[in-house]
Design a protein around this motif. Structure first.
Motif, PDB file in Angstrom:
ATOM      1  N   GLU A   1      48.140  39.306  52.068  1.00 53.73           N
ATOM      2  CA  GLU A   1      48.190  38.877  50.661  1.00 53.73           C
ATOM      3  C   GLU A   1      48.562  37.403  50.621  1.00 53.73           C
ATOM      4  O   GLU A   1      49.608  36.996  51.122  1.00 53.73           O
ATOM      5  N   ILE A   2      47.689  36.583  50.026  1.00 55.13           N
ATOM      6  CA  ILE A   2      47.962  35.155  49.906  1.00 55.13           C
ATOM      7  C   ILE A   2      48.895  34.890  48.737  1.00 55.13           C
ATOM      8  O   ILE A   2      49.910  34.203  48.857  1.00 55.13           O
ATOM      9  N   GLN A   3      48.546  35.432  47.596  1.00 60.15           N
ATOM     10  CA  GLN A   3      49.345  35.357  46.372  1.00 60.15           C
ATOM     11  C   GLN A   3      49.196  36.694  45.661  1.00 60.15           C
ATOM     12  O   GLN A   3      48.248  37.431  45.924  1.00 60.15           O
ATOM     13  N   PRO A   4      50.097  37.037  44.761  1.00 58.54           N
ATOM     14  CA  PRO A   4      49.885  38.251  43.976  1.00 58.54           C
ATOM     15  C   PRO A   4      48.522  38.210  43.290  1.00 58.54           C
ATOM     16  O   PRO A   4      48.206  37.252  42.572  1.00 58.54           O
TER      17      PRO A   4
ATOM     18  N   ARG B   1      39.381  33.743  40.844  1.00 60.01           N
ATOM     19  CA  ARG B   1      39.551  33.359  42.262  1.00 60.01           C
ATOM     20  C   ARG B   1      38.237  32.911  42.888  1.00 60.01           C
ATOM     21  O   ARG B   1      38.133  32.805  44.111  1.00 60.01           O
TER      22      ARG B   1
ATOM     23  N   ARG C   1      43.957  38.627  47.941  1.00 61.60           N
ATOM     24  CA  ARG C   1      44.076  39.092  49.331  1.00 61.60           C
ATOM     25  C   ARG C   1      43.039  38.396  50.197  1.00 61.60           C
ATOM     26  O   ARG C   1      41.927  38.108  49.749  1.00 61.60           O
TER      27      ARG C   1
ATOM     28  N   ASN D   1      46.175  29.871  40.234  1.00 59.30           N
ATOM     29  CA  ASN D   1      46.810  31.163  40.224  1.00 59.30           C
ATOM     30  C   ASN D   1      47.344  31.463  38.817  1.00 59.30           C
ATOM     31  O   ASN D   1      48.305  30.840  38.368  1.00 59.30           O
TER      32      ASN D   1
ATOM     33  N   ASP E   1      47.541  24.257  48.844  1.00 59.31           N
ATOM     34  CA  ASP E   1      48.089  25.575  48.517  1.00 59.31           C
ATOM     35  C   ASP E   1      48.057  26.488  49.739  1.00 59.31           C
ATOM     36  O   ASP E   1      48.968  27.286  49.950  1.00 59.31           O
ATOM     37  N   TRP E   2      47.001  26.384  50.531  1.00 56.02           N
ATOM     38  CA  TRP E   2      46.921  27.060  51.823  1.00 56.02           C
ATOM     39  C   TRP E   2      45.727  26.487  52.584  1.00 56.02           C
ATOM     40  O   TRP E   2      44.982  25.649  52.063  1.00 56.02           O
TER      41      TRP E   2
ATOM     42  N   SER F   1      43.694  26.354  42.667  1.00 54.51           N
ATOM     43  CA  SER F   1      44.265  26.265  44.006  1.00 54.51           C
ATOM     44  C   SER F   1      43.420  25.303  44.825  1.00 54.51           C
ATOM     45  O   SER F   1      42.188  25.359  44.793  1.00 54.51           O
TER      46      SER F   1
ATOM     47  N   GLU G   1      43.088  43.618  42.782  1.00 56.51           N
ATOM     48  CA  GLU G   1      43.157  42.368  43.540  1.00 56.51           C
ATOM     49  C   GLU G   1      41.763  41.761  43.700  1.00 56.51           C
ATOM     50  O   GLU G   1      40.767  42.466  43.717  1.00 56.51           O
TER      51      GLU G   1
END
Length: 592
Positions: A335-338, A469, A341, A463, A235-236, A163, A378
């Motif tokens: 939640e950003i993506q499954p 992460r 968080r 992801n 991605d964000w 990401s 998560e």
């Protein structure tokens, strides 16, 4: 998860208002050091060297007596103003405006405080003038669920998805920035139309920004966002606050809200509707600066004027549940993506200006979020403005304790505030030797002080299923003001569309494979033994604009800071290296 309705709010400490008001009224703003002697910011707001301990105690004794009668309030406000001017704590204009801005809070604090003059002066001048333990220990409650076995991150397989995250912090837009105005002045902020020019030197503010104690014109902020948009897709985005300039003596709520609205909408405009931005609140968003009353303060003194506008402006990025806690206390989770968080912390609730407790039950709330994420499998990223190692000692200790307990869950920490490109390490509490976390501290957009404008890009594992992460790499981009402010065709004219260039990529610059905690710990140890690597870091730390090398005491203080994700560790490093508390006290001043 802990609901807002079940939070048990603590009572307001008797010394709360005084501590807050003293530091707010006579504190100094954050800044970026370039001195060879120290990594910590010089005092640029008020010159406390002109105040002796006996004088301080005498002043507060007189104030205590005077405020026994409400009829003396105006006289006290006038006296404080004149003391500021006579002792040359700041320029006369600054003294007059800032005492007017803070007068109600300051007088109310003095009337309600139970501090003796000795204790008040200890808060302002340090332990040499008295003793006052604002950093009383307190412990939050952790669930009785055992900590799972530690599973250190391992490098992803080649070609695994990553990401790409844009990180913005410390924009500090100055609406009154004026090209050609004095770049040197006695006030805390220069490069403004009304900045008084000094007799000893004459430099002028540049078109795109200035190497001085100056903030950014709006054109530079827009140019940053234009270039960042072209460098996408993202991605964000993480955005950790500090929107207004450093003219803290003359700000209004209307001005703060206007600047919040303008910058929020510009980010949305340039990055587009398909990019989600996750903001955090900076210490300059409020006025008076650093003034963030906890949720149990209601009415006109509450923070609803700011939090409600933030919720309105950020509603396109955040879901309703996140907006609810944002309105309540300035923090949220989403939640950003499954599998990933985000927790956006309101780090101003950790600062020494406020209290020695957890005012909005934010840390207890964080524990519930992390336990819930651990149960679900998560990973969690934490963003905030002030790095935890610069927070209130007791708050910092508890945060460190949380990070230790949930090291398998927390995979990233991202902060700003110092304006510099640096990091702080976290270690296993039992030995303080095994690295388990890194707080990445990104460089500022603003030039304040003597810096190039900059922004950060993070490359995060994911992801995909079971991705760590963790941060794998990061890049720093800068606008080189030396070239941007003068065109090759005509040296007296600026570039019309200057390019932001890559200053460095971390793994390439330092010969690393990733930026896991073990890698960053190893890098710090390299700095100790290899001075060439450390001087490279020193150059990058200041975004490619630094006046000289960092040696001896300077290098020791920087290494102390990098190792000290917990405030008492910074104090301990301070004492072990013979600084007698000077470095730790200077670190506290960066919170203003």
């Amino acid at each position: 998860m802990l609901s807002l309705g079940t939070m048990q709010l603590p009572s307001l400490p008797s010394w709360f208002l005084l501590t807050c008001s003293l530091v707010l009224l006579f504190g100094s703003c954050d800044s970026a050091p370039t001195s060879e002697q120290s990594r910590l910011p010089p005092e640029i707001g008020f010159n406390w060297r002109n105040v002796t301990c006996p004088l301080c105690k005498a002043v507060f004794t007189i104030l205590d007596i005077a405020l026994l009668s409400d009829t003396n309030e105006e006289r006290v406000a006038s006296a404080v103003r004149e003391v500021c001017i006579l002792l040359r704590l700041a320029e006369e204009q600054v003294c007059r405006q800032i005492t007017e801005l803070f007068r109600d809070d300051f007088i109310r604090a003095l009337q309600q405080s139970l501090l003796w003059p000795t204790e008040a002066c200890a808060v302002l001048l340090g332990p040499s003038c008295g003793k006052f333990d604002i950093y009383a220990p307190w412990n939050l409650t952790l669930p009785k669920v055992p900590k799972p076995p530690v599973t250190p991150p391992s490098p992803p397989k080649p070609g695994s998805p990553q990401s790409r995250v844009l990180f913005l912090t410390d924009i500090h837009w100055d609406q009154e920035y004026a090209v050609g105005s004095p770049a040197d002045c006695k006030e805390p902020l220069c490069c403004r139309a009304d900045s008084p020019a000094p007799k000893w030197r004459r430099r002028e503010a540049g078109f795109w920004g200035t190497y001085s104690k100056c903030d950014l014109p709006l054109r530079t902020v827009e140019n940053l966002l234009e270039n960042a948009a072209r460098d996408g897709p993202w991605d964000w985005v993480y955005w950790t606050g500090d929107i207004p300039a450093h003219n803290i003596w003359s700000q209004t709520r209307k001005q703060q809200l206007s600047e919040l609205t303008v910058i929020s909408r510009l980010i949305h405009k340039y990055l587009g509707p398909n990019v989600t931005v996750y903001p955090a609140i900076g210490n300059h968003e409020s006025t008076p600066v650093n003034s963030f009353p906890p949720p149990f303060v209601h009415g006109n003194r509450s923070m609803s004027w700011l939090y409600d506008t933030m919720a309105e402006e950020w509603s396109a990025w955040l879901p309703e549940q996140a907006l609810k806690t944002l309105r309540y206390g300035g923090f949220y989770t989403v939640e950003i993506q499954p599998g990933l968080r985000l927790v956006s912390q309101h780090e101003l609730l950790c600062s020494r200006e406020l209290l020695a407790d957890d005012p909005a039950n934010q840390l207890q709330w964080l524990v519930h979020i992390l336990q819930d994420s651990e149960n679900k499998g998560e990973k969690v990223h934490i963003i905030g403005h002030i790095p935890p190692g610069l927070c209130l000692g007791s708050w910092s200790w508890n945060y460190y304790h949380i990070l230790n307990r949930y090291e398998n869950t927390i995979s990233g920490q991202f902060f700003g505030h110092t304006h510099l490109d640096e990091f702080q390490m976290f270690y296993d509490e039992s030995t303080m030797s095994r690295p388990l976390g890194v707080a990445f501290i990104a460089p500022s957009a603003t030039t304040y002080i003597n810096l190039n404008p900059g922004f950060r890009v993070y490359y995060v594992d994911g992801n995909y299923k079971d991705s760590s992460r963790f941060v794998l790499d990061h890049e720093t981009y800068i606008l080189n003001l030396t070239t941007a402010n003068q065109s090759p065709e005509a040296l007296s004219t600026p570039e019309q569309n200057p390019k932001w260039t890559l200053l460095y990529r971390a793994t390439e610059a330092y010969g690393l494979t990733s930026l896991f905690p073990s890698d960053c710990d190893g890098l710090m140890r390299t700095f100790i033994n290899d001075d060439r690597s450390f001087q490279k870091f020193w150059y990058y730390r200041h975004k490619g604009h630094v006046s000289g090398p960092c040696i001896e005491t300077c290098k020791t203080t920087v290494l102390c800071f990098l190792r000290s994700g917990r405030y008492d560790e910074l104090e301990q490093c301070d004492l072990l290296n013979g600084f007698k508390g000077e470095m730790a006290r200077a670190a506290r001043k960066t919170l203003c």
